[in-house]
Design a protein around this motif. Sequence first.
Motif, PDB file in Angstrom:
ATOM      1  N   VAL A  55       0.815  -1.218   0.000  1.00  0.00           N
ATOM      2  CA  VAL A  55       0.000   0.000   0.000  1.00  0.00           C
ATOM      3  C   VAL A  55       0.851   1.272   0.000  1.00  0.00           C
ATOM      4  N   PRO A  56       1.931   1.365   0.774  1.00  0.00           N
ATOM      5  CA  PRO A  56       2.725   2.600   0.737  1.00  0.00           C
ATOM      6  C   PRO A  56       3.312   2.921  -0.647  1.00  0.00           C
ATOM      7  N   CYS A  93      -5.536  -1.364 -11.487  1.00  0.00           N
ATOM      8  CA  CYS A  93      -5.854  -2.692 -10.958  1.00  0.00           C
ATOM      9  C   CYS A  93      -7.364  -2.869 -10.787  1.00  0.00           C
ATOM     10  N   VAL A  94      -8.035  -1.823 -10.351  1.00  0.00           N
ATOM     11  CA  VAL A  94      -9.486  -1.893 -10.151  1.00  0.00           C
ATOM     12  C   VAL A  94     -10.201  -2.051 -11.486  1.00  0.00           C
ATOM     13  N   LEU A  95      -9.708  -1.369 -12.502  1.00  0.00           N
ATOM     14  CA  LEU A  95     -10.312  -1.485 -13.837  1.00  0.00           C
ATOM     15  C   LEU A  95     -10.135  -2.880 -14.421  1.00  0.00           C
ATOM     16  N   VAL A 122     -10.980  -8.321  -7.343  1.00  0.00           N
ATOM     17  CA  VAL A 122      -9.808  -8.550  -6.504  1.00  0.00           C
ATOM     18  C   VAL A 122      -9.301  -7.260  -5.855  1.00  0.00           C
ATOM     19  N   PHE A 123      -9.449  -6.129  -6.565  1.00  0.00           N
ATOM     20  CA  PHE A 123      -8.921  -4.856  -6.068  1.00  0.00           C
ATOM     21  C   PHE A 123     -10.014  -3.804  -5.979  1.00  0.00           C
ATOM     22  N   ASP A 124      -9.838  -2.912  -5.027  1.00  0.00           N
ATOM     23  CA  ASP A 124     -10.697  -1.738  -4.891  1.00  0.00           C
ATOM     24  C   ASP A 124      -9.791  -0.586  -4.469  1.00  0.00           C
ATOM     25  N   GLN A 125     -10.379   0.596  -4.313  1.00  0.00           N
ATOM     26  CA  GLN A 125      -9.626   1.757  -3.867  1.00  0.00           C
ATOM     27  C   GLN A 125     -10.331   2.392  -2.678  1.00  0.00           C
ATOM     28  N   VAL A 136      -6.983  -1.393  -2.212  1.00  0.00           N
ATOM     29  CA  VAL A 136      -7.536  -2.283  -1.189  1.00  0.00           C
ATOM     30  C   VAL A 136      -7.599  -3.670  -1.820  1.00  0.00           C
ATOM     31  N   LEU A 137      -7.007  -4.641  -1.180  1.00  0.00           N
ATOM     32  CA  LEU A 137      -7.026  -6.019  -1.673  1.00  0.00           C
ATOM     33  C   LEU A 137      -8.280  -6.703  -1.154  1.00  0.00           C
TER      34      LEU A 137
END
Length: 65
Positions: A7-8, A16-18, A23-26, A34-35
Amino acid sequence: MKVEVDVPKCVASGQCVLLAPEVFDQRDDDGMVVLLDETPAPELHDGVRESALVCPAAAIRLVES
Protein backbone atom coordinates in the motif's frame (compact mmCIF):
# COMPACT_ATOMS: atom_id res chain seq x y z
CA MET A 1 -1.96 -17.67 -6.87
CA LYS A 2 -1.56 -15.39 -3.87
CA VAL A 3 -1.78 -11.62 -4.26
CA GLU A 4 0.11 -9.16 -2.07
CA VAL A 5 -0.05 -5.36 -2.25
CA ASP A 6 2.39 -2.80 -0.91
CA VAL A 7 0.00 0.00 0.00
CA PRO A 8 2.73 2.60 0.74
CA LYS A 9 4.04 2.15 -2.83
CA CYS A 10 0.59 2.61 -4.38
CA VAL A 11 0.09 5.80 -6.43
CA ALA A 12 -3.71 5.40 -6.70
CA SER A 13 -3.80 5.08 -10.49
CA GLY A 14 -6.72 2.63 -10.31
CA GLN A 15 -5.57 0.39 -13.17
CA CYS A 16 -5.85 -2.69 -10.96
CA VAL A 17 -9.49 -1.89 -10.15
CA LEU A 18 -10.31 -1.49 -13.84
CA LEU A 19 -8.67 -4.79 -14.77
CA ALA A 20 -9.68 -6.95 -11.78
CA PRO A 21 -12.52 -5.31 -9.82
CA GLU A 22 -13.30 -8.58 -8.02
CA VAL A 23 -9.81 -8.55 -6.50
CA PHE A 24 -8.92 -4.86 -6.07
CA ASP A 25 -10.70 -1.74 -4.89
CA GLN A 26 -9.63 1.76 -3.87
CA ARG A 27 -10.10 3.61 -0.60
CA ASP A 28 -12.56 6.47 -0.86
CA ASP A 29 -10.44 8.98 1.02
CA ASP A 30 -7.13 8.70 -0.84
CA GLY A 31 -7.59 6.18 -3.69
CA MET A 32 -5.03 3.74 -2.34
CA VAL A 33 -5.40 0.08 -3.26
CA VAL A 34 -7.54 -2.28 -1.19
CA LEU A 35 -7.03 -6.02 -1.67
CA LEU A 36 -10.41 -7.73 -1.69
CA ASP A 37 -9.25 -11.30 -2.35
CA GLU A 38 -5.69 -12.46 -1.73
CA THR A 39 -6.34 -15.88 -3.32
CA PRO A 40 -8.53 -15.18 -6.36
CA ALA A 41 -10.25 -17.90 -8.35
CA PRO A 42 -8.38 -19.20 -11.40
CA GLU A 43 -10.73 -17.45 -13.83
CA LEU A 44 -9.55 -14.10 -12.38
CA HIS A 45 -5.82 -14.80 -12.69
CA ASP A 46 -5.35 -13.20 -16.13
CA GLY A 47 -6.79 -9.88 -14.95
CA VAL A 48 -4.73 -9.99 -11.78
CA ARG A 49 -1.54 -10.71 -13.73
CA GLU A 50 -2.26 -7.82 -16.09
CA SER A 51 -2.93 -5.56 -13.09
CA ALA A 52 0.48 -6.41 -11.66
CA LEU A 53 2.15 -5.75 -15.02
CA VAL A 54 0.58 -2.34 -15.60
CA CYS A 55 0.80 -1.05 -12.01
CA PRO A 56 2.92 2.11 -12.36
CA ALA A 57 4.27 1.76 -8.82
CA ALA A 58 4.89 -2.01 -8.96
CA ALA A 59 2.81 -2.26 -5.78
CA ILE A 60 1.26 -5.63 -6.66
CA ARG A 61 3.18 -8.85 -6.08
CA LEU A 62 2.00 -12.26 -7.22
CA VAL A 63 3.10 -15.54 -5.70
CA GLU A 64 2.30 -18.28 -8.18
CA SER A 65 1.72 -21.70 -6.70
